[in-house]
Structure formats: structure tokens, C-alpha cells
Write a protein that holds these residues in place. Structure first.
Motif, PDB file in Angstrom:
ATOM      1  N   GLY A 236     -12.610   1.760  -8.959  1.00 12.60           N
ATOM      2  CA  GLY A 236     -11.380   1.678  -9.736  1.00 12.60           C
ATOM      3  C   GLY A 236     -10.390   2.745  -9.296  1.00 12.60           C
ATOM      4  O   GLY A 236     -10.771   3.848  -8.925  1.00 12.60           O
ATOM      5  N   GLY A 237      -9.109   2.416  -9.330  1.00  9.74           N
ATOM      6  CA  GLY A 237      -8.086   3.388  -8.988  1.00  9.74           C
ATOM      7  C   GLY A 237      -7.929   3.644  -7.509  1.00  9.74           C
ATOM      8  O   GLY A 237      -7.585   4.754  -7.101  1.00  9.74           O
ATOM      9  N   ASP A 238      -8.188   2.648  -6.679  1.00  7.32           N
ATOM     10  CA  ASP A 238      -7.997   2.805  -5.233  1.00  7.32           C
ATOM     11  C   ASP A 238      -6.550   3.226  -4.959  1.00  7.32           C
ATOM     12  O   ASP A 238      -5.600   2.569  -5.385  1.00  7.32           O
ATOM     13  N   PHE A 239      -6.391   4.310  -4.223  1.00 10.42           N
ATOM     14  CA  PHE A 239      -5.061   4.872  -3.975  1.00 10.42           C
ATOM     15  C   PHE A 239      -4.433   4.347  -2.689  1.00 10.42           C
ATOM     16  O   PHE A 239      -3.253   4.574  -2.435  1.00 10.42           O
ATOM     17  N   ALA A 240      -5.190   3.669  -1.855  1.00 11.62           N
ATOM     18  CA  ALA A 240      -4.699   3.278  -0.531  1.00 11.62           C
ATOM     19  C   ALA A 240      -3.406   2.464  -0.568  1.00 11.62           C
ATOM     20  O   ALA A 240      -2.515   2.690   0.268  1.00 11.62           O
ATOM     21  N   PRO A 241      -3.249   1.497  -1.484  1.00 10.83           N
ATOM     22  CA  PRO A 241      -1.961   0.789  -1.513  1.00 10.83           C
ATOM     23  C   PRO A 241      -0.772   1.723  -1.769  1.00 10.83           C
ATOM     24  O   PRO A 241       0.301   1.534  -1.204  1.00 10.83           O
ATOM     25  N   GLU A 242      -0.997   2.730  -2.625  1.00  7.43           N
ATOM     26  CA  GLU A 242       0.078   3.689  -2.881  1.00  7.43           C
ATOM     27  C   GLU A 242       0.305   4.588  -1.674  1.00  7.43           C
ATOM     28  O   GLU A 242       1.445   4.955  -1.359  1.00  7.43           O
ATOM     29  N   ALA A 243      -0.770   4.959  -0.971  1.00 11.31           N
ATOM     30  CA  ALA A 243      -0.613   5.760   0.243  1.00 11.31           C
ATOM     31  C   ALA A 243       0.197   4.998   1.281  1.00 11.31           C
ATOM     32  O   ALA A 243       1.032   5.580   1.996  1.00 11.31           O
ATOM     33  N   PHE A 244      -0.044   3.696   1.386  1.00 19.74           N
ATOM     34  CA  PHE A 244       0.727   2.859   2.311  1.00 19.74           C
ATOM     35  C   PHE A 244       2.210   2.880   1.937  1.00 19.74           C
ATOM     36  O   PHE A 244       3.079   3.064   2.806  1.00 19.74           O
ATOM     37  N   ARG A 245       2.523   2.673   0.654  1.00 24.19           N
ATOM     38  CA  ARG A 245       3.924   2.693   0.214  1.00 24.19           C
ATOM     39  C   ARG A 245       4.550   4.069   0.442  1.00 24.19           C
ATOM     40  O   ARG A 245       5.725   4.165   0.812  1.00 24.19           O
ATOM     41  N   LEU A 246       3.774   5.120   0.204  1.00 23.39           N
ATOM     42  CA  LEU A 246       4.284   6.475   0.415  1.00 23.39           C
ATOM     43  C   LEU A 246       4.597   6.712   1.892  1.00 23.39           C
ATOM     44  O   LEU A 246       5.601   7.352   2.229  1.00 23.39           O
ATOM     45  N   GLY A 247       3.761   6.203   2.775  1.00 23.39           N
ATOM     46  CA  GLY A 247       4.051   6.300   4.196  1.00 23.39           C
ATOM     47  C   GLY A 247       5.354   5.622   4.547  1.00 23.39           C
ATOM     48  O   GLY A 247       6.169   6.156   5.323  1.00 23.39           O
ATOM     49  N   GLY A 248       5.579   4.431   3.980  1.00 18.26           N
ATOM     50  CA  GLY A 248       6.831   3.728   4.230  1.00 18.26           C
ATOM     51  C   GLY A 248       8.037   4.489   3.707  1.00 18.26           C
ATOM     52  O   GLY A 248       9.072   4.574   4.380  1.00 18.26           O
ATOM     53  N   ARG A 394      -9.599   6.925   4.367  1.00 15.16           N
ATOM     54  CA  ARG A 394      -8.984   5.649   3.969  1.00 15.16           C
ATOM     55  C   ARG A 394      -7.509   5.843   3.644  1.00 15.16           C
ATOM     56  O   ARG A 394      -6.656   5.048   4.074  1.00 15.16           O
ATOM     57  N   ASN A 395      -7.183   6.891   2.928  1.00 12.25           N
ATOM     58  CA  ASN A 395      -5.803   7.088   2.502  1.00 12.25           C
ATOM     59  C   ASN A 395      -4.927   7.667   3.606  1.00 12.25           C
ATOM     60  O   ASN A 395      -3.729   7.353   3.683  1.00 12.25           O
ATOM     61  N   ARG A 396      -5.507   8.487   4.470  1.00 10.94           N
ATOM     62  CA  ARG A 396      -4.770   8.949   5.639  1.00 10.94           C
ATOM     63  C   ARG A 396      -4.370   7.756   6.511  1.00 10.94           C
ATOM     64  O   ARG A 396      -3.229   7.645   6.968  1.00 10.94           O
ATOM     65  N   ALA A 397      -5.322   6.861   6.743  1.00 11.60           N
ATOM     66  CA  ALA A 397      -5.038   5.682   7.569  1.00 11.60           C
ATOM     67  C   ALA A 397      -3.988   4.795   6.918  1.00 11.60           C
ATOM     68  O   ALA A 397      -3.077   4.281   7.592  1.00 11.60           O
ATOM     69  N   ALA A 398      -4.073   4.613   5.593  1.00 12.88           N
ATOM     70  CA  ALA A 398      -3.096   3.774   4.899  1.00 12.88           C
ATOM     71  C   ALA A 398      -1.702   4.390   4.977  1.00 12.88           C
ATOM     72  O   ALA A 398      -0.703   3.677   5.173  1.00 12.88           O
ATOM     73  N   PHE A 399      -1.609   5.709   4.833  1.00 12.26           N
ATOM     74  CA  PHE A 399      -0.318   6.386   4.923  1.00 12.26           C
ATOM     75  C   PHE A 399       0.297   6.180   6.308  1.00 12.26           C
ATOM     76  O   PHE A 399       1.483   5.850   6.440  1.00 12.26           O
ATOM     77  N   LEU A 400      -0.502   6.371   7.351  1.00 16.65           N
ATOM     78  CA  LEU A 400       0.002   6.194   8.714  1.00 16.65           C
ATOM     79  C   LEU A 400       0.408   4.751   8.975  1.00 16.65           C
ATOM     80  O   LEU A 400       1.410   4.488   9.664  1.00 16.65           O
ATOM     81  N   GLU A 401      -0.338   3.794   8.435  1.00 15.94           N
ATOM     82  CA  GLU A 401       0.028   2.388   8.596  1.00 15.94           C
ATOM     83  C   GLU A 401       1.376   2.100   7.925  1.00 15.94           C
ATOM     84  O   GLU A 401       2.224   1.394   8.472  1.00 15.94           O
ATOM     85  N   GLY A 402       1.562   2.647   6.726  1.00 20.90           N
ATOM     86  CA  GLY A 402       2.836   2.454   6.034  1.00 20.90           C
ATOM     87  C   GLY A 402       3.989   3.115   6.763  1.00 20.90           C
ATOM     88  O   GLY A 402       5.094   2.564   6.838  1.00 20.90           O
ATOM     89  N   TYR A 403       3.723   4.292   7.309  1.00 24.75           N
ATOM     90  CA  TYR A 403       4.761   5.009   8.059  1.00 24.75           C
ATOM     91  C   TYR A 403       5.179   4.198   9.281  1.00 24.75           C
ATOM     92  O   TYR A 403       6.369   4.040   9.565  1.00 24.75           O
ATOM     93  N   ALA A 404       4.209   3.684  10.022  1.00 24.91           N
ATOM     94  CA  ALA A 404       4.499   2.909  11.221  1.00 24.91           C
ATOM     95  C   ALA A 404       5.172   1.584  10.881  1.00 24.91           C
ATOM     96  O   ALA A 404       6.061   1.115  11.615  1.00 24.91           O
ATOM     97  N   ALA A 405       4.782   0.959   9.771  1.00 26.35           N
ATOM     98  CA  ALA A 405       5.379  -0.326   9.388  1.00 26.35           C
ATOM     99  C   ALA A 405       6.862  -0.184   9.077  1.00 26.35           C
ATOM    100  O   ALA A 405       7.661  -1.075   9.367  1.00 26.35           O
TER     101      ALA A 405
END
Length: 455
Positions: A236-248, A394-405
């Protein structure tokens, strides 16, 4: 018996959380400027004082209230009794008096000039001067006043002559239409050391927004409390979607900064100079914390790989002190706060062009801190280490993916620069934790895990 105001302030200022010279005696305190913003009882004085401690001189901004009788609600803010214009008055920290802080709000609304102080309102902004102010108690280095649920006014306590990088950047991003900042409403300016200097900035108060650090810790707690074997993605409370948005959001802020402010290129020669600086700081850190010598090779290798960059690297204005505590999640998106740059650095360095990877590195380090912060003193820290690593990665990778997107793919040279700057940040953290929070030292040391060669 009353004392002179400088003597009172010299005894009081050392106990304030924003005072930068704790642990060292005050040799002298002088009042550089005094402006009476409001007369009568209560009176409001605006002071800029110089504090001398050995060979160090530091300027501070002090709003001081004066009353013949001090009500109970202000006793916690008392500085002491003094003589003002031939009469005894109680001096106190005026930020706690809503009767007086309203004068700051009215000054910006009416764009007043009072003595050496100049109040400004952002063109087109409407300011309600009737709102009641209250102090945010969590802040350490400045003082922020919240007026109703509309505005937050940051008073800079320690003053550096010159225009604040935060004011420059927020105004520039607002003019560019950025959706990832709090709307600016006004600011206060005065002269310090002969230079126009930013004393306060007022922006939109994002009532109900959630701090990134708080959200991340809630996610980590959920993971640690979940049944064994459950992944960070399923807890519960997976932060990865938010990390992705934060990267963007971070990439979009960087893009706007590059549009509004000058940009440049770091030449191979300048990269070589950067490598030398990073190695010197590493050597100094090993001298301060000998335990770091066991891990220094990992950092040194990351620095040396910068030599493989044979062409210029882009540089621009950046945040400079980027981490999960500097971002808020509103219902609409992420908002970035506090563009002051790294505390304690000279103004010219905070305003200098730098690699945007420095901000990315700061956020990656913040994910590591969020994952391992709760392990400090935890009875099952060893058993939870794997989960901490999983959450962070997991969250580092999501942040970088959002940043690159949002900002375009990161090149191989970008990743080399990012790795070097992240290692540099971790080296700094090792020294900081060894000096201030020894129990936290395992957090930055985990950054040098063998085999962790990529962010």
C-alpha cells in the motif's frame, strides 16, 4: 531596570533557531539600520544588525515590537525591557504579533517606501491586507508568516547583500507561466552593505498540499509494515507513480529556467577542473571521516569517468538544494519551493550556472534518505535493508523515467555527470552526518555500495 536594545539583542539572538553562530560567543552586536515602520503602542521597528564572533561578521533581520505592557499571548516572544524614546518598553520578536505583522502585508499591498525599506507588489496581484498572520514553527533558517490561507511570507533572517536567487527565479518562472511554482505576490527590499537586498518574499500559500518528504516516508512505512515477500510495487502507498510525476515536473522547471535565464556550456577544460575539485573534496572528507577511506574508490572512479566527456555539457540556472522537503503535492501537480540554493554558499555561487544533473542528483539522494531514515535505531534494521534498497531503487528509476519523458532522454554523458554529482553529494553527507548525527552515517555510506555504478 532596563537595558539598551543592542545589549538585549546580543543576549537573546544566540538562542534563536535561525542564528547561524551557535556555540560561539557574541563579541559585539551593532545596529546597522533601524526603521520605524509603525509608531505608537505597539510600535514596530525593523532592524538590521551585525553580529561579530571572532573574525566572522553576520547580518540578521529583526522585526522588533515595543509595548508598554506585554499581553500573555506574547510572553514567549519577550526579548526584555529597554528604554525607547525616554520610556520603558518591552521589546519582543514582532513576527509573533499579528497586530504588527499586518503592517508588512499592508506595505506590500500599497507598495510603500518607509525609510530605507521598499515594499513591492507583483504587477496584477491583489493583496488582502486584512488577513491575520501566524508563524510557521517548523522552519529553521528563516521565518515564514502565513496570512489566512492565502499567502506565505518568508522573512530572510540571515542576510547576504544582493537580490535573492529565489526572487529572481520565482519571478522568472511565473512570467514564463510555470505551473510548478507557488504564485508570487510581493517582496520587501532594503539596502545591505550598499546593495539592494531581498528581505522577504511572499507567495501563494498552498493550504492542504502535502510535502514530498512526508509522502515518501508514509510509503516507506507502509512497505516496512507489509507482509514479508510483498514488493514495493504491491505494498500500500506505492510512491513510484508520484516519483514519476515529480521527475516530469522537475524537467519542466529546468526547461523553463533554460528559456528565461542565460545558459552556457561546460567545456572539457572546465570538466577537468570539476574533476580536480571533486577529488580535493573527497580527500578532505576522508581526512575528516577516516571511515570513508573504505569507500573512497567508488567515488573517485565516478569522478574520473567525467574525463571521458570530450565535448561541452549544458549548464543553466538550477534549484541548487533539491530534495523531497523542497516539493509539495497539490491536487493538480507537484510544486517546487525554496529556490535559494545551497544554504551558506556565497550569493554568486548560488546564482551561477550549473548542470541540471545537480538537482537530479540531489533528489536521488533524497530517495535514499527516505528509504533508510526509518531504519536508524530500528530493531529490525538489518532485515529491512533489502526493502529499503528496493524502495529506493524503484523510486529513483521512476523519477528518472519521468524526467526523461518530459525533458528528453538522458544521454550517456548525462548519466556520467549525474553519477559523479551524486557521489559528490554523498561525500558531503558523510561529513555532515559524522559531525551532527553519527547514527545516520550508514545512510550516505550505502551510496558507495560496490556494483551500484548507475543511478
Amino acid at each position: 531596570m532596563t537595558r539598551g536594545l543592542p545589549d538585549l539583542l546580543a543576549g537573546w539572538i544566540t538562542g534563536q533557531r535561525w542564528f547561524a553562530g551557535k556555540g560561539h560567543a557574541v563579541d559585539a552586536l551593532a545596529i546597522d539600520s533601524l526603521t520605524e515602520l509603525h509608531g505608537g503602542d505597539p510600535a514596530l521597528l525593523h532592524l538590521i544588525v551585525s553580529v561579530r564572533q571572532a573574525d566572522r561578521r553576520t547580518r540578521y533581520q529583526l522585526p522588533i515590537g515595543l509595548r508598554a505592557e506585554l499581553p500573555g499571548r506574547l510572553r514567549h516572544a519577550l526579548i526584555g525591557a529597554c528604554t525607547w524614546r525616554g520610556r520603558q518598553r518591552y521589546a519582543y520578536d514582532a513576527v509573533h504579533d499579528h497586530v504588527l505583522t499586518g503592517r508588512l502585508l499592508a506595505g506590500m499591498a500599497d507598495e510603500l517606501t518607509v525609510g530605507a525599506l521598499r515594499f513591492h507588489r507583483v504587477p496584477g496581484a491583489e493583496i488582502d491586507p486584512t488577513l491575520r498572520g501566524s508563524v510557521l514553527t517548523a522552519e529553521q533558517s528563516n521565518t515564514s508568516l502565513v496570512f489566512g490561507e492565502a499567502y506565505i511570507c518568508k522573512l530572510f533572517r540571515q542576510l547576504t547583500p544582493g537580490v535573492s536567487p529565489e526572487l529572481e527565479i520565482v519571478m522568472g518562472l511565473a512570467a514564463a507561466g510555470s505551473a510548478h511554482i507557488a504564485r508570487p505576490y510581493g517582496w520587501i527590499e532594503g539596502d545591505v552593505g550598499g546593495e539592494p537586498t531581498t528581505l522577504a518574499i511572499m507567495q501563494e500559500y498552498l493550504a492542504g498540499a502535502a510535502e514530498g518528504w512526508t509522502m515518501a516516508l508514509a510509503s516507506v512505512r507502509d512497505l516496512y509494515a507489509s507482509p514479508p515477500g510483498l514488493s514495493a510495487a504491491d505494498a500500500g502507498g506505492d510512491f513510484a507513480p508520484e516519483a514519476f510525476r515529480l521527475g516530469g515536473a522537475t524537467a519542466e522547471v529546468h526547461d523553463r529556467l533554460a528559456e528565461v535565464f542565460p545558459t552556457g556550456s561546460m567545456s572539457p577544460r572546465e570538466i577537468k577542473a570539476l574533476i580536480d575539485r571533486l577529488h580535493r573534496k573527497l580527500e578532505q572528507a576522508v581526512g575528516a571521516v577516516p571511515r570513508l577511506a573504505l569507500y573512497a574508490g567508488v567515488a573517485a572512479g565516478a569522478f574520473d569517468r567525467l574525463a571521458g566527456i570530450t565535448h561541452g555539457m549544458p549548464v543553466q540556472r538550477v534549484h541548487g538544494d533539491y530534495h523531497l522537503g523542497q516539493v509539495l503535492r497539490t491536487p493538480a501537480d507537484w510544486v517546487v519551493l525554496d529556490f535559494e540554493g545551497e544554504p551558506g554558499q556565497p550569493l554568486a555561487e548560488r546564482r551561477a550556472l550549473d548542470s541540471p544533473m545537480r538537482d537530479v542528483a540531489g533528489m536521488l539522494r533524497s530517495f535514499d534518505y527516505a528509504a533508510r531514515h526509518l531504519l536508524v535505531g530500528h530493531p529490525h534494521a538489518d532485515a529491512l535493508e533489502g526493502r529499503a534498497r528496493e524502495w529506493s531503487e524503484r523510486n529513483r528509476a521512476a523519477f528518472l523515467e519521468g524526467y526523461a519523458a518530459a525533458g528528453g532522454p538522458l544521454t550517456g554523458d548525462d548519466m556520467v555527470m549525474l553519477r559523479a554529482l551524486e557521489m559528490s553529494k554523498a561525500v558531503y553527507e558523510v561529513v555532515y552526518e559524522a559531525r551532527n548525527r553519527p547514527d545516520w552515517l550508514p545512510i550516505p555510506l550505502a551510496a558507495f555500495t560496490p556494483g551500484r555504478d548507475a543511478p
